[in-house]
Every structure is written in C-alpha cells, then in structure tokens.
Design an enzyme around this catalytic site. Structure first.
Site, PDB file in Angstrom:
ATOM      1  N   ARG A 290      25.807 -18.181  14.990  1.00  0.00           N
ATOM      2  CA  ARG A 290      24.776 -19.047  14.390  1.00  0.00           C
ATOM      3  C   ARG A 290      25.390 -19.983  13.354  1.00  0.00           C
ATOM      4  NH1 ARG A 290      21.380 -14.276  12.549  1.00  0.00           N
ATOM      5  NH2 ARG A 290      21.351 -13.184  14.520  1.00  0.00           N
TER       6      ARG A 290
ATOM      7  N   ARG B 105      12.659   0.579  12.736  1.00  0.00           N
ATOM      8  CA  ARG B 105      13.034  -0.710  12.164  1.00  0.00           C
ATOM      9  C   ARG B 105      12.133  -1.786  12.769  1.00  0.00           C
ATOM     10  NH1 ARG B 105      16.924  -4.965  14.142  1.00  0.00           N
ATOM     11  NH2 ARG B 105      17.451  -6.170  12.293  1.00  0.00           N
TER      12      ARG B 105
ATOM     13  N   GLY C 149      25.625 -11.173  12.533  1.00  0.00           N
ATOM     14  CA  GLY C 149      24.748 -11.942  11.660  1.00  0.00           C
ATOM     15  C   GLY C 149      25.292 -11.788  10.245  1.00  0.00           C
TER      16      GLY C 149
ATOM     17  N   ASP D 181      34.635 -12.886  17.403  1.00  0.00           N
ATOM     18  CA  ASP D 181      35.175 -11.622  16.907  1.00  0.00           C
ATOM     19  C   ASP D 181      36.163 -11.949  15.788  1.00  0.00           C
ATOM     20  OD1 ASP D 181      36.605  -9.277  16.394  1.00  0.00           O
ATOM     21  OD2 ASP D 181      36.300  -8.544  18.441  1.00  0.00           O
TER      22      ASP D 181
ATOM     23  N   ARG E 211      38.173 -10.318  14.107  1.00  0.00           N
ATOM     24  CA  ARG E 211      39.532  -9.764  14.209  1.00  0.00           C
ATOM     25  C   ARG E 211      40.457 -10.746  14.908  1.00  0.00           C
ATOM     26  NH1 ARG E 211      37.421  -4.060  15.949  1.00  0.00           N
ATOM     27  NH2 ARG E 211      36.007  -5.537  16.868  1.00  0.00           N
TER      28      ARG E 211
ATOM     29  N   VAL F 184      32.654  -7.401   9.200  1.00  0.00           N
ATOM     30  CA  VAL F 184      33.671  -8.284   8.625  1.00  0.00           C
ATOM     31  C   VAL F 184      33.905  -7.929   7.155  1.00  0.00           C
ATOM     32  CG1 VAL F 184      34.257 -10.683   8.081  1.00  0.00           C
ATOM     33  CG2 VAL F 184      33.040 -10.149  10.216  1.00  0.00           C
TER      34      VAL F 184
ATOM     35  N   GLU G 209      33.438  -5.205   5.529  1.00  0.00           N
ATOM     36  CA  GLU G 209      34.048  -3.890   5.297  1.00  0.00           C
ATOM     37  C   GLU G 209      35.505  -3.839   5.748  1.00  0.00           C
ATOM     38  OE1 GLU G 209      31.479  -1.000   7.244  1.00  0.00           O
ATOM     39  OE2 GLU G 209      29.737  -1.961   6.334  1.00  0.00           O
ATOM     40  N   ASN G 210      35.847  -4.685   6.728  1.00  0.00           N
ATOM     41  CA  ASN G 210      37.161  -4.521   7.378  1.00  0.00           C
ATOM     42  C   ASN G 210      38.144  -5.660   7.205  1.00  0.00           C
ATOM     43  OD1 ASN G 210      36.648  -1.964   8.810  1.00  0.00           O
ATOM     44  ND2 ASN G 210      35.041  -3.157   9.805  1.00  0.00           N
TER      45      ASN G 210
ATOM     46  N   GLU H 194      22.220   1.356   7.377  1.00  0.00           N
ATOM     47  CA  GLU H 194      20.812   0.994   7.517  1.00  0.00           C
ATOM     48  C   GLU H 194      19.967   2.152   8.041  1.00  0.00           C
ATOM     49  OE1 GLU H 194      22.587  -2.389   9.423  1.00  0.00           O
ATOM     50  OE2 GLU H 194      20.906  -3.609   8.754  1.00  0.00           O
TER      51      GLU H 194
ATOM     52  N   LYS I 155      18.572   1.736  19.781  1.00  0.00           N
ATOM     53  CA  LYS I 155      19.534   2.574  19.063  1.00  0.00           C
ATOM     54  C   LYS I 155      18.774   3.656  18.339  1.00  0.00           C
ATOM     55  CE  LYS I 155      22.143  -1.494  18.667  1.00  0.00           C
ATOM     56  NZ  LYS I 155      21.753  -2.784  18.153  1.00  0.00           N
TER      57      LYS I 155
ATOM     58  N   ASN J 211      15.795   1.890  16.363  1.00  0.00           N
ATOM     59  CA  ASN J 211      15.930   0.445  16.275  1.00  0.00           C
ATOM     60  C   ASN J 211      15.778  -0.086  17.691  1.00  0.00           C
ATOM     61  OD1 ASN J 211      16.662  -2.195  16.008  1.00  0.00           O
ATOM     62  ND2 ASN J 211      18.602  -1.808  14.976  1.00  0.00           N
TER      63      ASN J 211
ATOM     64  N   HIS K 138      17.902  -8.588   7.089  1.00  0.00           N
ATOM     65  CA  HIS K 138      18.924  -7.580   6.742  1.00  0.00           C
ATOM     66  C   HIS K 138      18.493  -6.791   5.504  1.00  0.00           C
ATOM     67  CE1 HIS K 138      22.434 -10.133   8.634  1.00  0.00           C
ATOM     68  NE2 HIS K 138      21.970  -9.255   9.497  1.00  0.00           N
TER      69      HIS K 138
HETATM   70  P1  ADP Z   1      26.442  -6.580  13.729  1.00  0.00           P
HETATM   71  O1  ADP Z   1      25.977  -7.689  12.872  1.00  0.00           O
HETATM   72  O2  ADP Z   1      26.358  -6.872  15.178  1.00  0.00           O
HETATM   73  O3  ADP Z   1      25.936  -5.217  13.346  1.00  0.00           O
HETATM   74  P2  ADP Z   1      28.933  -5.645  12.669  1.00  0.00           P
HETATM   75  O4  ADP Z   1      28.452  -5.439  11.271  1.00  0.00           O
HETATM   76  O5  ADP Z   1      29.351  -4.454  13.464  1.00  0.00           O
HETATM   77  O6  ADP Z   1      27.972  -6.541  13.512  1.00  0.00           O
HETATM   78  O7  ADP Z   1      30.153  -6.662  12.596  1.00  0.00           O
HETATM   79  C1  ADP Z   1      30.692  -7.234  13.750  1.00  0.00           C
HETATM   80  C2  ADP Z   1      31.825  -8.137  13.341  1.00  0.00           C
HETATM   81  O8  ADP Z   1      32.755  -7.373  12.556  1.00  0.00           O
HETATM   82  C3  ADP Z   1      32.601  -8.730  14.501  1.00  0.00           C
HETATM   83  O9  ADP Z   1      32.788 -10.123  14.302  1.00  0.00           O
HETATM   84  C4  ADP Z   1      33.932  -8.037  14.401  1.00  0.00           C
HETATM   85  O10 ADP Z   1      34.980  -8.834  14.838  1.00  0.00           O
HETATM   86  C5  ADP Z   1      34.038  -7.795  12.921  1.00  0.00           C
HETATM   87  N1  ADP Z   1      35.055  -6.791  12.615  1.00  0.00           N
HETATM   88  C6  ADP Z   1      35.056  -5.492  12.908  1.00  0.00           C
HETATM   89  N2  ADP Z   1      36.219  -4.926  12.513  1.00  0.00           N
HETATM   90  C7  ADP Z   1      36.962  -5.924  11.970  1.00  0.00           C
HETATM   91  C8  ADP Z   1      38.265  -6.006  11.390  1.00  0.00           C
HETATM   92  N3  ADP Z   1      39.047  -4.939  11.296  1.00  0.00           N
HETATM   93  N4  ADP Z   1      38.692  -7.217  10.938  1.00  0.00           N
HETATM   94  C9  ADP Z   1      37.912  -8.293  11.033  1.00  0.00           C
HETATM   95  N5  ADP Z   1      36.688  -8.290  11.569  1.00  0.00           N
HETATM   96  C10 ADP Z   1      36.225  -7.122  12.029  1.00  0.00           C
END
Ligand code: ADP
Length: 417
Positions: A260, A112, A231, A301, A303, A350, A352-353, A400, A55, A48, A201
């Site tokens: 964005r 990619r 994104g 972020d 989190r 976001v 997933e977490n 991906e 990457k 990528n 995506h």
């Molecule tokens: P990218 O689009 O750059 O690949 P990711 O899929 O890694 O990004 O997602 C990045 C986002 O995920 C960031 O906003 C980060 O804060 C958020 N994120 C990661 N872990 C958590 C969590 N435990 N709770 C909330 N948001 C999270």
C-alpha cells in the site's frame, strides 16, 4: 481437510488485510512462548476470521494451548468452500486435541472485528443487536467486516450459550481528539458518510504501548509505536491513551507498507482517473495491492529488499529510503503531537526483525534525544538505545491474540460481576 488447505502455520498475517505470499508452513502449536504475563486463568478461543483465512488461538491465561490457520477459503480447488466449513474445521481440530468447543473449560470466544466505526469503541459482548451494528459498518470495511461476521455467526450457532466478545481494530483509537480525527472537508457530508480517521491495528497498538509504558516505568509515559508488518501504522500514545495514529478512514493512509502507498495527494487519484483513464476499482487495486514496497521495487518482503540494498540494487535502495523517510517524518510529527517522547517501540515483522530499517528510520534524530546503539540494535535487544538516552528505543514483539483474549476475559468478568 487436506494439508494443502493449511494445517498449523506460523507467521500469520497480523492485520488480516493482505498476504505476502511467503511459505508459511511450520508447526505453531502449544509452546505457550514461556512468557509470564498478567491474565486470568479463563480459557479463551481467539478467532481472526478474514476474507480467505481463519486464524485461531486457544489461550489459557498466557499459555497457548493450540493455534493455527485455515487458508484458501472459497478459492478454486480448495476443500474449504466457505467460512462455515473453515470454522467447523477449526472446531474439529480442537476436538481432536481434546480441546473442543464443547469443553466446559472454554470461558469465551474473542473475535477480531476490523471496523467498529464510532459505534463500538470498546470490546463488546456479542448480541443480535451487536451483529446488526457490525453489519451496518460493512460499507466502511467491505472486505473485512463480512468475513468477521461470518466467523461470529458460525460460532454463535455452534455454541449459542457461550459468551462471545467482539474486539475491534479501531477501538484503541477512539480516544483520538477531533483535531486529529477530523478531515478538513465539508462537515455535513463527512458526518453523514462517516468520513473521518478511525485508525487500525488497535489491538497491537494497545498491547505494545502498554508494554512500552511499563518499560518506561511511568504510567504517564509518552510513547510512539511503529507497527511495521505487511500493513504498517504508527500511533502516538500519552498516559495509555491514543492521541493520534497514521491509518485513517481506511488502512491505506500513513506509512509506506508492503503493497500500500500510504499517504498520497488525493488529487493524484483524480489524475489517475481523468488523465490515466483508470477505473475506481483499478485505482483501488493499484494503491492497496500494487504500491508500497512492491510498487517501488517489485518486492514486499523486507528481508529480500534489505538484502538487495546491501548488494547495491538502486530500486531497493530508493524503496527503503522512501519507507524510512516516511517513518522519520511520522516520528517527528508525533514527537510534536506528544510534546516529548519517552519510548519509541518497534513491532511487527519488520519492526521486530529488521535492524537496518530501525537504524535508518531514526537516523539523524540525535538532537531529539533519539539514538540507536548499533550492537544492541543488531542483537535486537528489548532496548536498542544506549543507557541514559533521553528516549528509549525498544523492540517489543506484538501479541494481538493475547490482547484479544485479555480484553475478552475482562469484558465477561465485568458483565458477570
Ligand atoms: P502482517 O502484517 O502480515 O502480520 P508481519 O507482521 O508478519 O506481517 O510482517 C511481515 C513482514 O515482516 C514481511 O515484509 C517480512 O519480510 C518482514 N520480516 C520478517 N522477518 C524479517 C527480517 N528478519 N528482516 C526483515 N523483514 C522481516
């Protein structure tokens, strides 16, 4: 190569379109994740190549043999002046681990590529003509396609004999019908300049919707995928085919993202120019880099934004409410587009977490059969809806690189056969 330029790193930018500025250090090599999935035994290097980073991940079937990122390409003071140096450094790292590009076990390289326009709707073996075709699409993706091309050109020079495949971010969305892909503007002008919805995506939506369809146990399942990373995009998928997606001609349209704006009245752009006195470049920068969660509450972020909400911060609360309102609107829209929904799948950092975002995004949709079980959601189970719910709500980590490797192998085996 100094450590500063980026050794093995995790949490890479999945879209390649932006970075979130977090510390991404940490070893990322070799564990393979332990998941058993389909996939041939061929060894594939997935690259990528973005504007400032490359990457890579080396996969043998589903096993990850090596991975990492070379960052800060071309930046002041960086030891990596250009993509050639970055790719050579990747080749050196792999060689150090006995996995060099000259290894006879390497079956192919999968690249990619962000924009395939209408010309490339499938993973495509790379030839001189394909390189020229990707170059023709540079005006549609001025930041991304040139970086993707740089990676392709260097690896073709390093291993001219090796099959290389371009896997396009737009391709999964090529099945979107004209009713969803056409903007209601002058058709001749739109056709001439390629102004239409392409979606992005795509490898993530392809992978996650396939897993969600499998989870539904029905190949005709109707699925909404919410890819929420830095994104963010949504897609509506019916029987494995994408029928609508939220990103448009560029990755700016649709959901609220890290930096964005997503959907915005296009006349606001005119107003910012005419009345706000902003240049087009300034507006571009505003909407792509200084909007979304960052623009609303000064932080992209999720989190820390959700922690601030817990602590009663009003700006963060407004930002999260705008983010979740937009998500809920798209879920409702795609429910209508699909006629019904079997699975809603959350993915990306976001998705997933973040249990609070998942819960808030789907709040109030019980009458549509959409319910989130608080305990399952807090644990981040694969299925976070209660047993017997009409709509399964799922958390499906995206992959991906695996998807690019899978598509690469399927193309080369097809061509070899
Ligand atoms: P990218 O689009 O750059 O690949 P990711 O899929 O890694 O990004 O997602 C990045 C986002 O995920 C960031 O906003 C980060 O804060 C958020 N994120 C990661 N872990 C958590 C969590 N435990 N709770 C909330 N948001 C999270």
């Amino acid at each position: 190569m100094s450590d500063h330029a980026g050794r093995e790193r995790t949490g890479e930018d999945r879209t390649g379109e932006e970075r979130d500025g977090r510390d991404r250090t940490g070893h990322d090599g070799g564990d393979g994740g332990g998941r058993e999935r389909e996939g041939g035994p061929g060894r594939v290097l997935v690259l990528n190549s973005g504007s400032s980073s490359v990457k890579y991940r080396l996969l043998q079937g589903t096993e990850r043999l090596a991975s990492g990122t070379v960052e800060r390409i071309g930046e002041d003071g960086s030891p990596v002046p250009d993509h050639r140096a970055a790719l050579e450094s990747v080749a050196d790292r792999l060689a150090d681990e006995g996995l060099g590009l000259d290894s006879p076990e390497l079956a192919a390289i999968g690249h990619r590529v962000v924009h395939g326009g209408t010309a490339f709707t499938e993973p495509t073996p790379i030839t001189d003509e394909v390189v020229a075709g990707i170059r023709e699409l540079v005006p549609l993706a001025p930041l991304h396609n040139p970086a993707n091309l740089a990676g392709i050109e260097v690896t073709r020079r390093l291993r001219p004999d090796l099959p290389q495949v371009a896997v396009f971010d737009t391709a999964f969305h090529a099945t979107i019908p004209p009713a969803a892909s056409t903007y209601a503007i002058d058709r001749e002008l739109a056709g001439r300049l390629g102004v239409r919805r392409y979606g992005f995506h795509g490898t993530s939506h392809a992978y996650v919707s396939r897993e969600a369809t499998r989870l539904a146990g029905d190949p005709d399942a109707r699925v909404i995928v919410l890819h929420l990373g830095n994104g963010a995009s949504a897609s509506a998928v019916s029987a494995g085919r994408c029928v609508d997606t939220s990103m448009g001609m560029t990755p700016l349209e649709g959901l609220v993202m890290g930096t964005r704006s997503g959907d915005l009245d296009p006349a606001a752009v005119l107003y910012l120019a005419r009345t706000g006195g902003m240049s087009l470049d300034e507006i571009d920068e505003l909407l792509n880099r200084r909007s979304g969660m960052l623009g609303l509450c000064g932080d992209n972020d999720m989190r820390s934004v959700t922690e601030r909400v817990e602590a009663g911060d009003e700006d963060a609360e407004l930002a999260v409410s705008v983010y979740c309102h937009r998500l809920r609107k798209y879920v409702g829209a795609y429910y209508a587009v699909l006629g019904t929904v079997d699975v809603i799948a959350f993915t990306g950092g976001v998705g997933e977490n973040s249990a609070p975002i998942r819960a808030r995004a789907l709040e109030g949709l019980e009458a549509m059969g959409i319910v989130v079980d608080p305990a399952r959601n807090a644990r981040g189970d694969t299925v976070v809806s209660p047993d017997g719910s009409r709509v399964k709500v799922a958390v499906i980590p995206t992959d991906e690189e695996y998807e690019i490797a899978r598509q690469t192998l399927s193309v080369i085996s097809h061509h070899a056969g």
